[in-house]
Design a protein around this motif. Structure first.
Motif, PDB file in Angstrom:
ATOM      1  N   GLN A 251       0.847  -1.197   0.000  1.00 37.08           N
ATOM      2  CA  GLN A 251       0.000   0.000   0.000  1.00 37.08           C
ATOM      3  C   GLN A 251       0.882   1.246   0.000  1.00 37.08           C
ATOM      4  OE1 GLN A 251      -3.706   0.042   2.489  1.00 37.08           O
ATOM      5  NE2 GLN A 251      -2.788  -1.724   3.491  1.00 37.08           N
ATOM      6  N   ASP A 252       0.373   2.329  -0.575  1.00 39.18           N
ATOM      7  CA  ASP A 252       1.091   3.610  -0.605  1.00 39.18           C
ATOM      8  C   ASP A 252       0.194   4.715  -0.086  1.00 39.18           C
ATOM      9  OD1 ASP A 252       3.551   2.762  -1.915  1.00 39.18           O
ATOM     10  OD2 ASP A 252       2.284   2.382  -3.645  1.00 39.18           O
ATOM     11  N   GLY A 253       0.769   5.632   0.682  1.00 37.44           N
ATOM     12  CA  GLY A 253      -0.008   6.761   1.211  1.00 37.44           C
ATOM     13  C   GLY A 253       0.891   7.942   1.529  1.00 37.44           C
ATOM     14  N   ARG A 254       0.316   8.949   2.178  1.00 41.36           N
ATOM     15  CA  ARG A 254       1.070  10.145   2.559  1.00 41.36           C
ATOM     16  C   ARG A 254       0.669  10.596   3.953  1.00 41.36           C
ATOM     17  NH1 ARG A 254       3.395  14.243  -1.740  1.00 41.36           N
ATOM     18  NH2 ARG A 254       3.925  12.807  -3.367  1.00 41.36           N
ATOM     19  N   VAL A 269       4.593   7.364   2.137  1.00 42.29           N
ATOM     20  CA  VAL A 269       4.600   6.100   2.888  1.00 42.29           C
ATOM     21  C   VAL A 269       4.435   4.914   1.941  1.00 42.29           C
ATOM     22  CG1 VAL A 269       3.496   4.800   4.761  1.00 42.29           C
ATOM     23  CG2 VAL A 269       3.547   7.307   4.842  1.00 42.29           C
ATOM     24  N   SER A 270       5.308   3.920   2.090  1.00 43.20           N
ATOM     25  CA  SER A 270       5.195   2.680   1.327  1.00 43.20           C
ATOM     26  C   SER A 270       5.183   1.508   2.301  1.00 43.20           C
ATOM     27  CB  SER A 270       6.379   2.545   0.359  1.00 43.20           C
ATOM     28  OG  SER A 270       6.368   1.268  -0.243  1.00 43.20           O
ATOM     29  N   VAL A 271       4.131   0.665   2.217  1.00 43.71           N
ATOM     30  CA  VAL A 271       4.008  -0.502   3.102  1.00 43.71           C
ATOM     31  C   VAL A 271       4.171  -1.762   2.258  1.00 43.71           C
ATOM     32  CG1 VAL A 271       2.531  -1.702   4.761  1.00 43.71           C
ATOM     33  CG2 VAL A 271       2.404   0.783   4.584  1.00 43.71           C
ATOM     34  N   LEU A 272       5.084  -2.629   2.672  1.00 43.50           N
ATOM     35  CA  LEU A 272       5.384  -3.842   1.910  1.00 43.50           C
ATOM     36  C   LEU A 272       5.249  -5.073   2.806  1.00 43.50           C
ATOM     37  CD1 LEU A 272       6.610  -4.995  -0.826  1.00 43.50           C
ATOM     38  CD2 LEU A 272       8.803  -4.930   0.381  1.00 43.50           C
ATOM     39  N   PRO A 273       4.338  -6.011   2.464  1.00 39.38           N
ATOM     40  CA  PRO A 273       4.207  -7.225   3.298  1.00 39.38           C
ATOM     41  C   PRO A 273       5.457  -8.096   3.165  1.00 39.38           C
ATOM     42  CG  PRO A 273       2.338  -6.969   1.774  1.00 39.38           C
ATOM     43  CD  PRO A 273       3.404  -6.014   1.338  1.00 39.38           C
ATOM     44  N   SER A 274       5.980  -8.570   4.300  1.00 37.62           N
ATOM     45  CA  SER A 274       7.127  -9.494   4.275  1.00 37.62           C
ATOM     46  C   SER A 274       6.762 -10.711   5.122  1.00 37.62           C
ATOM     47  CB  SER A 274       8.378  -8.810   4.832  1.00 37.62           C
ATOM     48  OG  SER A 274       8.284  -8.682   6.238  1.00 37.62           O
ATOM     49  N   ILE A 275       7.632 -11.696   5.184  1.00 42.41           N
ATOM     50  CA  ILE A 275       7.277 -12.934   5.897  1.00 42.41           C
ATOM     51  C   ILE A 275       7.134 -12.721   7.403  1.00 42.41           C
ATOM     52  CG2 ILE A 275       8.207 -14.528   4.171  1.00 42.41           C
ATOM     53  CD1 ILE A 275      10.708 -14.806   5.991  1.00 42.41           C
ATOM     54  N   HIS A 276       7.747 -11.659   7.932  1.00 39.48           N
ATOM     55  CA  HIS A 276       7.666 -11.422   9.382  1.00 39.48           C
ATOM     56  C   HIS A 276       6.796 -10.216   9.742  1.00 39.48           C
ATOM     57  CE1 HIS A 276      10.570 -14.545  10.036  1.00 39.48           C
ATOM     58  NE2 HIS A 276      11.483 -13.926   9.297  1.00 39.48           N
ATOM     59  N   GLY A 277       6.035  -9.710   8.793  1.00 37.78           N
ATOM     60  CA  GLY A 277       5.203  -8.525   9.053  1.00 37.78           C
ATOM     61  C   GLY A 277       5.399  -7.508   7.946  1.00 37.78           C
ATOM     62  N   GLU A 278       4.863  -6.333   8.156  1.00 36.51           N
ATOM     63  CA  GLU A 278       4.928  -5.310   7.101  1.00 36.51           C
ATOM     64  C   GLU A 278       6.089  -4.347   7.332  1.00 36.51           C
ATOM     65  OE1 GLU A 278       0.467  -4.328   5.804  1.00 36.51           O
ATOM     66  OE2 GLU A 278       0.709  -4.582   7.954  1.00 36.51           O
ATOM     67  N   PRO A 352       5.884   8.943  -7.911  1.00 37.21           N
ATOM     68  CA  PRO A 352       4.747   9.840  -7.694  1.00 37.21           C
ATOM     69  C   PRO A 352       5.188  11.298  -7.842  1.00 37.21           C
ATOM     70  CG  PRO A 352       5.728   9.268  -5.607  1.00 37.21           C
ATOM     71  CD  PRO A 352       6.593   8.621  -6.675  1.00 37.21           C
ATOM     72  N   VAL A 353       4.232  12.232  -7.695  1.00 35.10           N
ATOM     73  CA  VAL A 353       4.558  13.662  -7.646  1.00 35.10           C
ATOM     74  C   VAL A 353       5.160  13.929  -6.270  1.00 35.10           C
ATOM     75  CG1 VAL A 353       3.639  16.007  -7.681  1.00 35.10           C
ATOM     76  CG2 VAL A 353       2.722  14.302  -9.266  1.00 35.10           C
ATOM     77  N   LYS A 358       4.465  25.505  -8.371  1.00 31.02           N
ATOM     78  CA  LYS A 358       3.473  26.499  -8.768  1.00 31.02           C
ATOM     79  C   LYS A 358       3.574  26.807 -10.267  1.00 31.02           C
ATOM     80  CE  LYS A 358       1.660  30.969  -7.242  1.00 31.02           C
ATOM     81  NZ  LYS A 358       1.907  32.160  -6.429  1.00 31.02           N
ATOM     82  N   GLY A 359       2.411  26.838 -10.943  1.00 34.42           N
ATOM     83  CA  GLY A 359       2.377  27.203 -12.359  1.00 34.42           C
ATOM     84  C   GLY A 359       2.652  26.061 -13.315  1.00 34.42           C
ATOM     85  N   ILE A 360       2.822  24.833 -12.766  1.00 29.37           N
ATOM     86  CA  ILE A 360       3.113  23.665 -13.603  1.00 29.37           C
ATOM     87  C   ILE A 360       2.032  22.608 -13.383  1.00 29.37           C
ATOM     88  CG2 ILE A 360       4.751  21.767 -13.971  1.00 29.37           C
ATOM     89  CD1 ILE A 360       7.008  23.726 -13.266  1.00 29.37           C
ATOM     90  N   ILE A 361       1.492  22.036 -14.469  1.00 25.95           N
ATOM     91  CA  ILE A 361       0.481  20.985 -14.361  1.00 25.95           C
ATOM     92  C   ILE A 361       1.195  19.653 -14.127  1.00 25.95           C
ATOM     93  CG2 ILE A 361      -1.389  19.759 -15.560  1.00 25.95           C
ATOM     94  CD1 ILE A 361      -2.019  22.708 -14.839  1.00 25.95           C
ATOM     95  N   GLN A 362       0.982  19.074 -12.942  1.00 26.84           N
ATOM     96  CA  GLN A 362       1.661  17.828 -12.579  1.00 26.84           C
ATOM     97  C   GLN A 362       0.636  16.690 -12.481  1.00 26.84           C
ATOM     98  OE1 GLN A 362       3.674  20.243  -9.309  1.00 26.84           O
ATOM     99  NE2 GLN A 362       5.166  18.606  -9.580  1.00 26.84           N
ATOM    100  N   VAL A 363       0.942  15.563 -13.118  1.00 32.08           N
ATOM    101  CA  VAL A 363       0.012  14.426 -13.158  1.00 32.08           C
ATOM    102  C   VAL A 363       0.659  13.225 -12.473  1.00 32.08           C
ATOM    103  CG1 VAL A 363      -1.345  12.899 -14.644  1.00 32.08           C
ATOM    104  CG2 VAL A 363      -0.951  15.275 -15.342  1.00 32.08           C
ATOM    105  N   HIS A 364      -0.092  12.629 -11.530  1.00 29.21           N
ATOM    106  CA  HIS A 364       0.392  11.470 -10.778  1.00 29.21           C
ATOM    107  C   HIS A 364       0.007  10.187 -11.526  1.00 29.21           C
ATOM    108  CE1 HIS A 364       1.214   8.866  -7.362  1.00 29.21           C
ATOM    109  NE2 HIS A 364       0.000   8.376  -7.451  1.00 29.21           N
ATOM    110  N   MET A 365       0.978   9.314 -11.778  1.00 28.23           N
ATOM    111  CA  MET A 365       0.712   8.076 -12.532  1.00 28.23           C
ATOM    112  C   MET A 365      -0.044   7.061 -11.665  1.00 28.23           C
ATOM    113  SD  MET A 365       1.959   8.663 -15.490  1.00 28.23           S
ATOM    114  CE  MET A 365       1.223  10.249 -15.111  1.00 28.23           C
ATOM    115  N   GLN A 366      -0.984   6.353 -12.295  1.00 32.56           N
ATOM    116  CA  GLN A 366      -1.743   5.303 -11.601  1.00 32.56           C
ATOM    117  C   GLN A 366      -1.869   4.107 -12.552  1.00 32.56           C
ATOM    118  OE1 GLN A 366      -5.089   6.684  -8.970  1.00 32.56           O
ATOM    119  NE2 GLN A 366      -4.853   8.573 -10.129  1.00 32.56           N
ATOM    120  N   GLU A 367      -0.893   3.214 -12.455  1.00 27.45           N
ATOM    121  CA  GLU A 367      -0.828   2.060 -13.357  1.00 27.45           C
ATOM    122  C   GLU A 367      -2.088   1.194 -13.273  1.00 27.45           C
ATOM    123  OE1 GLU A 367       1.382   0.806 -15.527  1.00 27.45           O
ATOM    124  OE2 GLU A 367       3.157   2.078 -15.279  1.00 27.45           O
ATOM    125  N   ASP A 368      -2.685   1.087 -12.052  1.00 27.99           N
ATOM    126  CA  ASP A 368      -3.827   0.187 -11.877  1.00 27.99           C
ATOM    127  C   ASP A 368      -5.051   0.600 -12.695  1.00 27.99           C
ATOM    128  OD1 ASP A 368      -3.851   2.407 -10.244  1.00 27.99           O
ATOM    129  OD2 ASP A 368      -5.047   1.479  -8.659  1.00 27.99           O
TER     130      ASP A 368
END
Length: 564
Positions: A251-254, A269-278, A352-353, A358-368
């Motif tokens: 999962q990804d967040g801010r 924030v990036s959360v990655l499941p591993s064998i012993h937890g996230e 991500p962005v 300011k003054g620039i159009i920025q687009v966040h990619m969403q592969e899904d």
């Protein structure tokens, strides 16, 4: 008040009116005081600022590096008050408390200090930067950490059966415990103090650890009790608005955190499941530390000229290459900042962005949902763009559209992952882009790395065998003295000897000679030899220039560059 100090500095001829205007723009972007902006931009020293503040407010000045701050006096004023008002207690003499402030005109704060301490308060003036450094040093998180850790019961370190079957409700309750909240807040704020770029929160079979990446290197900072791993993970997830019940998928967040009146900090924030937890990795995004002035990044004069000439061209492609975390985004943002004019339409596709410009159009990619670089690029071309930035060229489709955009009157900026500038050409050809398209579209390719700078406070000269410097690539004349610099280690740099980073660049302009070589199918090695013959400085040569200047160590030369 800001304009007054600006007027005083101009009148004393310490700065020019142009420098004042540049600092006012910087202050508007980053917040803080005008004096700090002037120091940050290198127009003024801390000592000059302190003297001017003393003259402006008619109070004595103090150099906090030259005085011994009384640790007992520190205990009289809480950290949040010191940080929020940029002040620090220096000493106590009987019923008088001496306090250093960056803004002595703030009478309400002085009254609050008197009320809180019950003492008579005497104000001295110091620069905002030196006060902030002293706050970070003397309000050390170590004691707070001990207090927080003491509030946990360490008796059960193993993983219980109940823990394995915890519900989302249980996790949420555990994450709301006051000690857990304190611990997570401490991890987030301590990383800011230590100037970390990333926080790693990692669960293992028999331990739970927290590491900070400082100046590109990871350091372990604490090992909380293992049984807290789920509660800490859930607390971070709640703060970043993620699903605490989902523990099988990444999962990804801010997280947005208000650090002081004029500073907000954002964490990716990036959360990655591993064998012993996230495992959780938080990237600190501090806009106040975003360097958008090209002249301060580490370019040498000739390199900067080639790069600026390339971005000033009406069309073509500029590529920045290097591994993850080598500062490519900062270089591209500085180029966009330079190009950002009301007459141009600038669009960026980022994943991500990281920072909002300011003054620039920025687009966040969403592969899904199918919004990738290629899809964004296609859409941009229907948006009447002048300048396009693509976060990364990863495949033939993106490369093809970017090249065609560069050939049809657009300026395109992007990144690739290659070892050096010449091998970028080979990478594009391997992707399937035709040699004549690469030769026609590329204006310039920049390879870069980030080297740790020697701490100014504990910098010292050391002797090394001249032959070892010759083996690095220095000429016999330059190596003869055998003198290089290194940091001894001090509180200012957490005893590492390094403080801050500087970029090491390899800038390859694509002129007619290089275009002919690309068209004839020259190898990366042949391209490199030709580029160096035409005046390109390799990564190793740029690193050696910074070694000679005393900015970086021999170890950093070896870490950031290979032999030519």
């Amino acid at each position: 008040m800001a304009s007054r100090i600006g007027e005083i500095l101009v009148r004393k001829r310490l700065i020019t009116t142009d420098q004042l205007q540049a600092a006012l723009r910087e202050q508007k972007t980053s917040g803080g005081k005008l004096g700090s902006a002037l120091v940050k931009l290198g127009y003024l020293s801390d000592d000059q600022l302190t003297e001017t503040l003393s003259e402006q407010f008619q109070v004595p000045s103090i150099n906090l590096n030259d005085v011994e701050i009384d640790k007992e006096a520190i205990k009289l004023i809480p950290e949040d008050m010191a940080k929020g008002n940029v002040l620090i207690p220096v000493n106590r003499a009987g019923s008088v408390l001496i306090v250093a402030m960056s803004d002595p005109s703030n009478i309400s704060v002085v009254d609050e200090l008197r009320f809180k301490t019950g003492l008579s308060v005497e104000i001295v003036v110091a620069s905002e930067n030196s006060i902030k450094k002293s706050i970070d040093r003397f309000y050390d998180s170590a004691s707070t950490m001990k207090e927080v850790m003491a509030s946990f019961d360490d008796s059960s370190i193993g993983i219980s059966e109940e823990e394995k079957s915890e519900t989302a409700t249980d996790l949420e309750k555990a994450s709301q415990d006051a000690p857990v909240i304190k611990l997570v807040n401490l991890i987030l704020t301590d990383a800011i103090k230590k100037k970390a770029s990333d926080i790693h929160i990692e669960p293992f079979e028999d331990e739970f650890r927290v590491r900070y990446r400082i100046d590109g290197v990871l350091y372990e900072v604490m090992k909380p009790p293992l049984k807290l791993k789920n509660a800490v993970t859930s607390r971070v997830k709640i703060m970043s608005r993620l699903d605490i019940a989902e523990r099988r998928l990444p999962q990804d967040g801010r997280i947005k955190l208000k650090v002081s009146k004029d500073q907000d900090m954002e964490y990716r924030v990036s959360v990655l499941p591993s064998i012993h937890g996230e495992k959780i990795v938080l990237r600190l995004l501090d806009k106040s530390n975003l360097q958008l002035d090209m002249t301060k990044l580490g370019f040498e004069p000739q390199q900067l000229k080639v790069f600026k000439d390339s971005i000033d061209a009406p069309f073509g492609m500029i590529l920045v290459t290097g591994p993850t975390g080598s500062g490519k985004t900062t270089t591209l943002y500085s180029a966009l900042s330079e190009l950002n004019k009301i007459s141009d339409n600038i669009c960026t596709a980022e994943d991500p962005v990281e920072f909002s410009l300011k003054g620039i159009i920025q687009v966040h990619m969403q592969e899904d949902i199918g919004l990738n670089f290629a899809a964004a690029l296609r859409s941009f071309l229907r948006q009447d763009p002048d300048i396009i930035m693509v976060g990364e060229i990863r495949d033939f489709e993106t490369a093809e559209i970017a090249v065609k955009a560069a050939l049809t009157g657009h300026l395109v900026l992007s990144t690739l992952h290659t070892n050096d500038a010449p091998s970028t050409i080979t990478r594009l050809l391997n992707m399937g882009v035709e040699p004549f398209l690469v030769a026609s579209s590329c204006n310039c390719i920049v390879a870069q790395r980030l080297a740790r700078k020697i701490c100014k406070e504990c910098r010292q000269e050391v002797s090394v065998p001249p032959q070892s410097l010759i083996d690095l690539g220095l000429s016999e004349q330059d190596a003869r003295s055998g003198k290089v610099a290194r940091g001894a280690g001090c509180p200012n740099c957490n005893n590492t000897g390094y403080r801050g980073r500087v970029a090491v660049y390899e800038v390859m302009g694509i002129g007619d000679d290089m275009k002919e070589l690309i068209l004839s199918g020259a190898s990366a090695m042949e391209l490199k030899k030709a580029a160096m013959r035409l005046g390109m400085k390799s990564l190793r040569q740029s690193a050696l220039s910074k070694l000679k200047e005393g900015l970086i160590t021999v170890e950093e030369v070896l870490r950031t560059s290979g032999r030519d």
